[in-house]
Design an enzyme around this catalytic site. Structure first.
Site, PDB file in Angstrom:
ATOM      1  N   HIS A  91    -108.233 -84.338  29.600  1.00  0.00           N
ATOM      2  CA  HIS A  91    -109.286 -85.334  29.295  1.00  0.00           C
ATOM      3  C   HIS A  91    -109.290 -85.975  28.084  1.00  0.00           C
ATOM      4  O   HIS A  91    -108.575 -85.345  27.265  1.00  0.00           O
ATOM      5  CB  HIS A  91    -110.520 -84.648  29.912  1.00  0.00           C
ATOM      6  CG  HIS A  91    -111.079 -83.601  28.707  1.00  0.00           C
ATOM      7  ND1 HIS A  91    -112.185 -83.896  27.913  1.00  0.00           N
ATOM      8  CD2 HIS A  91    -110.669 -82.361  28.595  1.00  0.00           C
ATOM      9  CE1 HIS A  91    -112.245 -82.878  27.155  1.00  0.00           C
ATOM     10  NE2 HIS A  91    -111.415 -81.998  27.528  1.00  0.00           N
ATOM     11  N   CYS A 137    -112.699 -91.354  28.770  1.00  0.00           N
ATOM     12  CA  CYS A 137    -112.277 -90.329  29.726  1.00  0.00           C
ATOM     13  C   CYS A 137    -111.881 -91.064  31.170  1.00  0.00           C
ATOM     14  O   CYS A 137    -110.943 -90.485  31.898  1.00  0.00           O
ATOM     15  CB  CYS A 137    -113.475 -89.301  29.958  1.00  0.00           C
ATOM     16  SG  CYS A 137    -114.859 -90.006  30.578  1.00  0.00           S
ATOM     17  N   HIS A 182    -118.979 -87.614  32.441  1.00  0.00           N
ATOM     18  CA  HIS A 182    -117.317 -87.403  32.046  1.00  0.00           C
ATOM     19  C   HIS A 182    -116.678 -86.799  33.271  1.00  0.00           C
ATOM     20  O   HIS A 182    -116.973 -86.294  34.125  1.00  0.00           O
ATOM     21  CB  HIS A 182    -117.598 -86.235  31.127  1.00  0.00           C
ATOM     22  CG  HIS A 182    -116.466 -86.035  30.351  1.00  0.00           C
ATOM     23  ND1 HIS A 182    -115.792 -86.789  29.428  1.00  0.00           N
ATOM     24  CD2 HIS A 182    -115.466 -84.923  30.293  1.00  0.00           C
ATOM     25  CE1 HIS A 182    -114.700 -86.297  28.951  1.00  0.00           C
ATOM     26  NE2 HIS A 182    -114.423 -85.215  29.483  1.00  0.00           N
TER      27      HIS A 182
END
Length: 193
Positions: free
Chosen positions: A145, A81, A133
């Site tokens: 993402h 990510c 994240h």
């Protein structure tokens, strides 16, 4: 993957034909290719045409969709990510970010969820007290993402899972759009050690 590209190509050709027909019907002397691209990415990514302000951003996301997740990965063979957001900012905005989500968060000014703009970063604390994240907001409550389960994809901030773990949005300050080469080099050196 070939089917996906074929369908995308057919949609693009269809949009071109529809646009041309509308242009001829309205007897406008020229068509706007930027608007055509915005319409195309709007349909592919499920984002309103009015939200597709940066064609380069949507093209980058589209080209990476389906790339598998790989922790520490930084190529189309696999990416995580924070490297996805790093690559996007490097290629789309010519801006350097840190190499992990916590470092990226330290570089931004926080933005309220209802004030997010395309290109802002969105951060999550998934089963943790710290940021775990990051994604890139693309408009209409959607963000791109690298998901650990499905690779690079588009998700909705209103989905229960993402709503539960959402932490904050962030925007790089205009006067701080790039990090110095020394900071990036130091990050790389620390990552390798």
């Amino acid at each position: 993957m070939k089917t996906k590209k074929f369908i995308a190509s057919m949609l693009f050709i269809g949009l071109c034909l529809v646009s041309q027909a509308q242009t001829n019907r309205n007897s406008k002397p020229e068509s706007d290719p930027d608007n055509l691209a915005k319409e195309y990415f709007s349909q592919i990514m499920g984002v309103a045409v009015s939200a597709t302000t940066n064609t380069k951003l949507y093209q980058f996301v589209y080209e990476w969709l389906g790339t598998p997740y790989r922790l520490g990965g930084d190529s189309k063979r696999g990416i995580d990510c924070s490297k996805f957001s790093y690559e996007l900012y490097d290629k789309v905005f010519n801006t350097s970010l840190g190499y992990n989500s916590r470092n990226q968060y330290s570089q931004v000014k926080t933005v309220e969820k209802n004030e997010l703009k395309a290109g802002d970063l969105v951060f999550f604390k998934i089963r943790s007290r710290s940021i775990t994240h990051v994604g890139v907001y693309i408009g209409d409550n959607k963000f791109a993402h690298a998901s650990s389960s499905k690779g690079v994809m588009i998700s909705n901030l209103d989905e229960p899972y993402w709503r539960r773990y959402y932490y904050n949005g962030g925007r790089l300050p205009e006067d701080n759009r790039t990090l110095t080469a020394e900071i990036i080099k130091a990050e790389k050196d620390n990552k390798l050690n």
